[in-house]
Enzyme design. Sequence first.
Site, PDB file in Angstrom:
ATOM      1  N   THR A  64      16.578  12.166   3.199  1.00 15.20           N
ATOM      2  CA  THR A  64      16.432  11.889   1.776  1.00 15.20           C
ATOM      3  C   THR A  64      17.698  12.188   0.980  1.00 15.20           C
ATOM      4  OG1 THR A  64      15.399  14.043   1.825  1.00 15.20           O
ATOM      5  CG2 THR A  64      13.945  12.159   1.620  1.00 15.20           C
ATOM      6  N   ILE A 124      19.303  10.361 -12.765  1.00 20.91           N
ATOM      7  CA  ILE A 124      19.551  10.080 -11.355  1.00 20.91           C
ATOM      8  C   ILE A 124      20.775  10.887 -10.892  1.00 20.91           C
ATOM      9  CG2 ILE A 124      20.118   8.278  -9.671  1.00 20.91           C
ATOM     10  CD1 ILE A 124      17.211   8.198 -10.839  1.00 20.91           C
ATOM     11  N   THR A 166      22.268   7.352  -3.105  1.00 21.94           N
ATOM     12  CA  THR A 166      21.183   7.869  -2.252  1.00 21.94           C
ATOM     13  C   THR A 166      19.820   7.626  -2.895  1.00 21.94           C
ATOM     14  OG1 THR A 166      21.502  10.082  -3.184  1.00 21.94           O
ATOM     15  CG2 THR A 166      22.611   9.616  -1.096  1.00 21.94           C
ATOM     16  N   GLY A 171      11.980  13.274  -8.958  1.00 23.18           N
ATOM     17  CA  GLY A 171      12.273  12.853  -7.586  1.00 23.18           C
ATOM     18  C   GLY A 171      12.056  11.368  -7.388  1.00 23.18           C
ATOM     19  N   GLY A 191      11.752  10.065  -3.868  1.00 22.30           N
ATOM     20  CA  GLY A 191      11.437   9.821  -2.457  1.00 22.30           C
ATOM     21  C   GLY A 191      10.200   8.976  -2.232  1.00 22.30           C
ATOM     22  N   GLU A 192       9.279   8.981  -3.180  1.00 20.95           N
ATOM     23  CA  GLU A 192       8.000   8.333  -2.935  1.00 20.95           C
ATOM     24  C   GLU A 192       7.679   7.159  -3.855  1.00 20.95           C
ATOM     25  OE1 GLU A 192       6.547  12.396  -2.734  1.00 20.95           O
ATOM     26  OE2 GLU A 192       5.218  11.788  -1.128  1.00 20.95           O
TER      27      GLU A 192
END
Length: 752
Positions: free
Chosen positions: A474, A642, A647, A714, A716-717
């Site tokens: 991640t 961000i 990434t 976040g 990631g999801e």
Amino acid sequence: MATAHKPAGIGTPLSRVDGIAKVTGEARYAAEHFAEGVLYGVIVSSAITTGRIAAIDDAAARAVPGVVEVMTHANRPETSSRDAPYQDQVAPPGSPFKPLHDDRIIFAMQPVALVLADTFEAARYAASLVRLDYEAAPHNTDFAVSLGEAFLPSKPRDNYVPPKARGDAEQAYADAPHKVSGEYHLATEHHNPMEMHATTVIWEGDGKITVYDKTQGPQNVQAYLAGIFGFKAADVRVLNPYVGGAFGSGLRPQYQVHLATLAAKMLERSVKVVMTRQQMFTHVHRPEAVQNIRIAADADGKLVSIINNAITSTSRYENNMENVVPWALIGYASPNASGDYKIAPRDTHTSGDMRAPGAATGVTLFEIAMDELAYEAGVDPLVFRETNDSDIDAMNGKPFSSKELRKAYRAGAEAFGWADRSAAPRSMRDGSELVGWGVATGIWDAQFSKTSASAKLSANGHLEVASAASDIGTGTYTVMTQLAAETLGLAPDQISARLGDSALPTAPVEGGSWMAVSVGYAVQLACREVGEKLLKAAGKVDGAPLGKAGIDDVEFVGGTIRLREDPSRSVTFVDAMRAADLPSIEAQATANEGPLGIGGMVSQMRKSRHTHSAIFAEVKIDEELGVIRVTRIVNAVAAGRIINPKTARSQIVGGVVMGIGMALHEETFMDNRLGRFMNHNYAEYHVPVNADVGSIDVIFVDEHEPELPLGIKGVGEIGIVGTAAAIANAIFHATGRRVRSLPITIDKLLDE
Ligand code: MOS
């Protein structure tokens, strides 16, 4: 304290700092660690689904040259028989599976023996010779049958958010002019990280072990092993410096780490155990789900009722729960809404968290129903969502800490070219292909979790920051580096980030999209403390060039501390440390309650904190063959500030690719007679490959987030949430065929 020049700070598209180690093979994964005299353990899996082991014949296996032991429940060393030590940090309530504990079989392909040999080949061959006799008992693995036993546990999982009803949803539904009622279904999915679950246990002697494990939380595994095997926590060191993907499969300790440690203890030797790809389908999986949705709108296209009910699968021995239902009640401004959630037990391993657990299911299926209602009400599906978007958390009545979803709708629509869409199904084509454009909304949590980090500045000006966090691909190493660079004004090559080691400062499992903000803030706090100590040391430099400057009067730039008002007055880090006779400066900090009282339970938060997205999808479908191509996706995301656009984009792209899998390919089929997942390999369980992925455009809209540290949420999801709905809705637009069951395989588009 401020930095004028930010060589790698927040907002820089820094390439991942662990990238070179990964592409050169220098990065070692759990199975790649050397151990003197290591034994290879190969797992024997049960041939039945439920029942007991009646007899074991291991004579032929033991006769294979190089075989050292065949470990089963009958000869294993002592372990705890209580449930508590097996209940890791993220275990749902219940009685956890205890590998090789007794003769009971509770799920298909449960591990029943571990064959240990000097070579992998000998162990694998011998494993094929272990003979077990079973007494099989009846099982049910059919989700449709288990629905009859669905229940809401009296003791819910820690993070469970009960849906809260408002108004009179039934009456409003009955009275409304426009309504949709449907049963929506999501297949069981399995996490398919590239790296299999694997463990190398190094037997150190003196009751100490070093464990390289594929996990999302080294300290979670450390506590698990210490509790079960009676080690002192300090004698168990768990490392996971590199993890080849996980998506939630490594949140809980998996059975290979238990088996490897059990064998190491039994034989007092180092042991390596790697699951096969088939065995990767024998543990955690995204639950199968059914969602019964009834929604209604008034004549103006305003939602007047949401009735959102869901059931997801769990095992017979643990109550895995997800937040499937609340999202729709939170995000849309219907005055009447209700939700109901239950779990249905079947004879499998316990289901568990897979990327955006609950939302990836519940938002996606709901967003298909929203599309249906937009058509029923005769409103453009994007306008329908904008019209019904709620400015406050409609379920809890709390303000959102930030919600720039409307910006995301606009930015995404513009980039996609939504204005050129013709509304009617089957009205757009490209040669022999039908073209469809669909839209959906995504929502996920913006969470924070208590995390500690340390920082150490050496006399040569090199900074090391460290935390027992994980980087499951991640970008955690990179985020830690950037926060350190931001705070102390150093270049990335002057910084090393360390993580993936239970001996480092306390961190939670990497999950829930909370790691970047949590460890990032902890690193910043530790670096700030180093900065304060540096300033104090600078006072000892001859002539005191910084005078009586306080921390807010200086900035850290290029290895120097300088006055903000007069940058010509400066002291280098190295000179400051030399003057104060300090060989290094160290600090450790814990990020917990932030300045605005962040952290704590979701239900106790003053504001509702979420990430949002607007997903636009284009599909092209061969009219004769039903072959579906996802040619374009635009995902516009509102996720606060961000840290790293490169990434972060990668995370959204990865989530979108999994969304394509959810829409079109991923489905683990159950053979209910055998009680086994059938397609337990990459040939038959399809994850998207390059040929399945078209253009993916990621947009991050500006969003000021005042509640979370540094304004960071976040990412990631959020990328997976709703993506499959945008595709399903595009398929409807292309074909006029509404499919309410994911994945949408070609057969579902063909006429019966
Ligand atoms: Mo994620 S399912 O919290 O690893």
